[in-house]
Design a protein around this motif. Structure first.
Motif, short mmCIF file in Angstrom:
data_model
loop_
_atom_site.label_atom_id
_atom_site.label_comp_id
_atom_site.label_asym_id
_atom_site.label_seq_id
_atom_site.Cartn_x
_atom_site.Cartn_y
_atom_site.Cartn_z
N PRO A 75 0.85 -1.19 0.00
CA PRO A 75 0.00 0.00 0.00
C PRO A 75 0.88 1.24 0.00
O PRO A 75 1.83 1.31 0.79
CB PRO A 75 -0.78 -0.08 1.32
CG PRO A 75 -0.26 -1.25 2.06
CD PRO A 75 0.90 -1.82 1.33
N TYR A 106 1.03 5.50 0.01
CA TYR A 106 0.42 6.83 0.08
C TYR A 106 1.54 7.85 0.22
O TYR A 106 2.21 7.88 1.24
CB TYR A 106 -0.57 6.90 1.24
CG TYR A 106 -1.20 8.25 1.42
CD1 TYR A 106 -1.84 8.87 0.36
CD2 TYR A 106 -1.17 8.90 2.64
CE1 TYR A 106 -2.42 10.11 0.51
CE2 TYR A 106 -1.75 10.14 2.80
CZ TYR A 106 -2.38 10.74 1.73
OH TYR A 106 -2.95 11.97 1.89
N GLU A 132 4.59 7.95 -1.26
CA GLU A 132 5.82 7.20 -0.96
C GLU A 132 6.84 7.31 -2.08
O GLU A 132 7.65 6.43 -2.26
CB GLU A 132 5.49 5.72 -0.71
CG GLU A 132 4.57 5.44 0.45
CD GLU A 132 5.26 5.54 1.80
OE1 GLU A 132 6.45 5.93 1.85
OE2 GLU A 132 4.60 5.24 2.81
N ASP A 158 -2.77 4.70 -2.96
CA ASP A 158 -3.95 5.12 -2.22
C ASP A 158 -4.15 6.63 -2.36
O ASP A 158 -4.09 7.37 -1.38
CB ASP A 158 -3.73 4.71 -0.76
CG ASP A 158 -4.92 5.00 0.11
OD1 ASP A 158 -5.99 5.29 -0.44
OD2 ASP A 158 -4.78 4.94 1.34
N ALA A 206 5.52 0.39 2.35
CA ALA A 206 6.41 0.91 1.32
C ALA A 206 7.69 1.49 1.92
O ALA A 206 8.67 1.69 1.22
CB ALA A 206 5.69 1.99 0.53
N ASP A 207 7.68 1.77 3.21
CA ASP A 207 8.78 2.53 3.79
C ASP A 207 9.90 1.67 4.36
O ASP A 207 10.76 2.18 5.07
CB ASP A 207 8.25 3.45 4.88
CG ASP A 207 7.50 2.68 5.96
OD1 ASP A 207 7.54 1.43 5.91
OD2 ASP A 207 6.88 3.30 6.83
N GLN A 220 9.76 -0.38 6.68
CA GLN A 220 9.63 -0.67 8.11
C GLN A 220 9.27 -2.14 8.33
O GLN A 220 9.39 -2.66 9.42
CB GLN A 220 8.58 0.23 8.76
CG GLN A 220 9.15 1.58 9.12
CD GLN A 220 8.20 2.39 9.96
OE1 GLN A 220 7.06 2.61 9.57
NE2 GLN A 220 8.66 2.83 11.10
N ARG A 267 11.56 4.47 9.12
CA ARG A 267 11.25 4.49 7.69
C ARG A 267 12.42 5.10 6.90
O ARG A 267 13.10 5.98 7.39
CB ARG A 267 9.92 5.18 7.40
CG ARG A 267 9.74 6.55 7.96
CD ARG A 267 8.64 7.35 7.28
NE ARG A 267 7.36 6.71 7.10
CZ ARG A 267 6.82 6.50 5.91
NH1 ARG A 267 7.47 6.83 4.82
NH2 ARG A 267 5.64 5.96 5.82
N THR A 306 5.67 9.52 8.47
CA THR A 306 4.56 8.65 8.80
C THR A 306 3.24 9.35 8.47
O THR A 306 3.13 10.56 8.58
CB THR A 306 4.58 8.22 10.28
OG1 THR A 306 3.40 7.48 10.54
CG2 THR A 306 4.65 9.41 11.20
N LYS A 307 2.25 8.55 8.03
CA LYS A 307 0.96 9.12 7.65
C LYS A 307 0.00 9.10 8.82
O LYS A 307 -1.16 9.45 8.70
CB LYS A 307 0.35 8.30 6.51
CG LYS A 307 0.90 8.44 5.11
CD LYS A 307 2.24 8.98 4.97
CE LYS A 307 2.87 8.89 3.64
NZ LYS A 307 4.14 8.18 3.68
N TRP A 308 0.48 8.60 9.94
CA TRP A 308 -0.44 8.44 11.07
C TRP A 308 -0.24 9.54 12.08
O TRP A 308 0.74 9.55 12.80
CB TRP A 308 -0.22 7.09 11.73
CG TRP A 308 -0.64 5.96 10.87
CD1 TRP A 308 0.14 5.28 9.99
CD2 TRP A 308 -1.94 5.37 10.79
NE1 TRP A 308 -0.61 4.31 9.36
CE2 TRP A 308 -1.87 4.34 9.84
CE3 TRP A 308 -3.16 5.62 11.44
CZ2 TRP A 308 -2.97 3.57 9.51
CZ3 TRP A 308 -4.24 4.85 11.11
CH2 TRP A 308 -4.14 3.83 10.15
N1 UDP Z 1 -0.66 4.11 3.79
C1 UDP Z 1 -1.70 4.03 2.87
N2 UDP Z 1 -2.76 4.88 3.02
C2 UDP Z 1 -2.86 5.81 4.03
C3 UDP Z 1 -1.79 5.83 4.98
C4 UDP Z 1 -0.72 4.97 4.83
O1 UDP Z 1 -1.67 3.24 1.95
O2 UDP Z 1 -3.83 6.54 4.10
C5 UDP Z 1 0.50 3.20 3.64
C6 UDP Z 1 1.84 3.90 3.61
O3 UDP Z 1 2.20 4.33 2.32
C7 UDP Z 1 2.78 2.82 4.12
C8 UDP Z 1 1.90 2.06 5.10
O4 UDP Z 1 0.56 2.37 4.76
O5 UDP Z 1 3.20 1.94 3.10
C9 UDP Z 1 2.19 2.42 6.55
O6 UDP Z 1 2.10 3.81 6.73
P1 UDP Z 1 3.14 4.60 7.62
O7 UDP Z 1 4.52 4.14 7.37
O8 UDP Z 1 2.85 6.05 7.43
O9 UDP Z 1 2.66 4.18 9.07
P2 UDP Z 1 3.60 3.77 10.32
O10 UDP Z 1 4.62 2.80 9.80
O11 UDP Z 1 4.20 5.03 10.79
O12 UDP Z 1 2.65 3.15 11.29
#
Ligand code: UDP
Ligand code: MG
Length: 321
Positions: free
Chosen positions: A8, A10, A12, A44, A96-97, A99, A202, A207-209
């Motif tokens: 997924p 977003y 990236e 996304d 994608a990052d 992690q 990452r 982060t998107k959260w």
């Molecule tokens: N992502 C997505 N849609 C969203 C938010 C996040 O597809 O609305 C994807 C983002 O590209 C990544 C994954 O979900 O591949 C995890 O997001 P992120 O790394 O921001 O979250 P964290 O690892 O900080 O929990």
């Protein structure tokens, strides 16, 4: 044997080249072992150049497939779309990052090959590099949800996991709109093996959260998997009514039998009661509202996502131009 890797994405554009390189290395390593791959990138509704980056990869690499959403539907929807499109005997979802370390995948494949389990799931054992306050609330959340839900939702569990086809088909059957995958993965069951890894930061981007997004996700998770909050409201209502009854008996005995009267008649207790009961009613209403709201949304039966383009429609467009 085909292995589908779902990513997924977003916003990236910066991380994707790193990830793609890692995936290609993985493919080179695994191909002699009789594995073939499909990489499914789900865009996304990114607002940066993610779409172009994915298209470039797909142009040069026949194993790259893609789905583009018409707007941002959230990671849950992206994972669902990816699972639905996947054709592999084994399917994995990874961020994608980077992690979700792609280096874990060969071990995961091996475990499934050896028939040790049906799902190999990754789990973070540390939360290093994450804000302290966020880790604290995350831990609280897992404690709380595991008290209420009948299935075990592991703390630190990521969406990163390699699953057999049968598991993917089971997950796709749970087509609810407000998805909480961590719960859905646990709910469908099957033999799960956990592999642990330390938190990785990452590679690029952010982060998107936000905290608020995570909070809403937590509420979604609880309401999606348990009606315990409803019971909580009932219990609170009962106990307050019981307390009020005891209080009443106490005043009755004081006034009628012991003939003790208050100097300020009834005012403080009345006020307390009204506030207390009023609060309880509001709370119960709020909880009810959560569920009714969800029922309302589910009954609309909307699709979980809308595609603007995928590898099939994308190809016809490029042929036209
Ligand atoms: N992502 C997505 N849609 C969203 C938010 C996040 O597809 O609305 C994807 C983002 O590209 C990544 C994954 O979900 O591949 C995890 O997001 P992120 O790394 O921001 O979250 P964290 O690892 O900080 O929990
Ligand atoms: Mg991440």
């Amino acid at each position: 044997m085909l292995i589908s890797l779902i990513v997924p994405c977003y916003n990236e554009e910066q991380s994707l080249p790193f990830l793609y390189e890692a995936l290609c290395n993985l493919r080179n390593e695994q191909e002699p072992l009789g594995k073939s791959f499909e990489f499914i990138f789900v865009n996304d509704g990114s607002t940066d150049r993610t779409k172009e980056v994915i298209k470039d990869m797909a142009f040069l690499d026949k194993d790259v497939r893609y789905i583009f959403f018409s707007r941002n539907f959230g990671k849950e929807a992206a994972m669902y779309a990816g699972l639905e499109a996947s054709k592999g005997d084994y399917v994995a979802i990874l961020d994608a990052d980077m992690q979700d370390p792609p280096s874990l995948i060969p071990g995961m494949i091996e475990s499934l090959d050896k028939d040790e389990c049906d799902i190999v799931a990754a789990r973070r054992v540390t939360r290093k590099g994450e804000p302290k306050i966020r880790s604290f609330f995350a831990r609280m959340f897992y404690k709380l949800i595991n008290r209420m839900v009948e299935v075990e939702i592991a703390d630190g569990a990521r969406d990163f996991r390699l699953m057999r086809r049968i598991v993917v088909d089971a997950i796709l059957q749970l087509s609810e709109r407000q998805r909480f995958s961590k719960g859905i993965f646990a709910w469908v069951g099957f033999r799960t093996k956990w592999v642990e890894h330390v938190n990785v930061e990452r590679v690029a981007g952010e982060t998107k959260w936000s905290f608020w997004k995570l909070f809403k996700y937590a509420i979604d998770g609880i309401v999606a998997f348990t009606t315990a909050p409803l019971r909580l409201a009932t219990i609170a209502g009962f106990s307050s009514a019981f307390a009020a009854f005891i209080y009443m008996v106490y005043y009755f005995i004081r006034a009628v039998i012991l003939k003790i009267y208050n100097e300020v008649p009834g005012y403080p207790s009345l006020l307390c009661f009204i506030l207390f009961i009023g609060g309880l009613i509001l709370m119960a209403l709020g909880v009810l509202g959560e569920y009714i709201g969800r029922t309302y949304i589910e009954t609309k039966g909307r699709p979980i996502y809308i595609k603007s383009e995928d590898e099939n429609t994308g190809k016809t467009i490029s042929q036209d131009t």
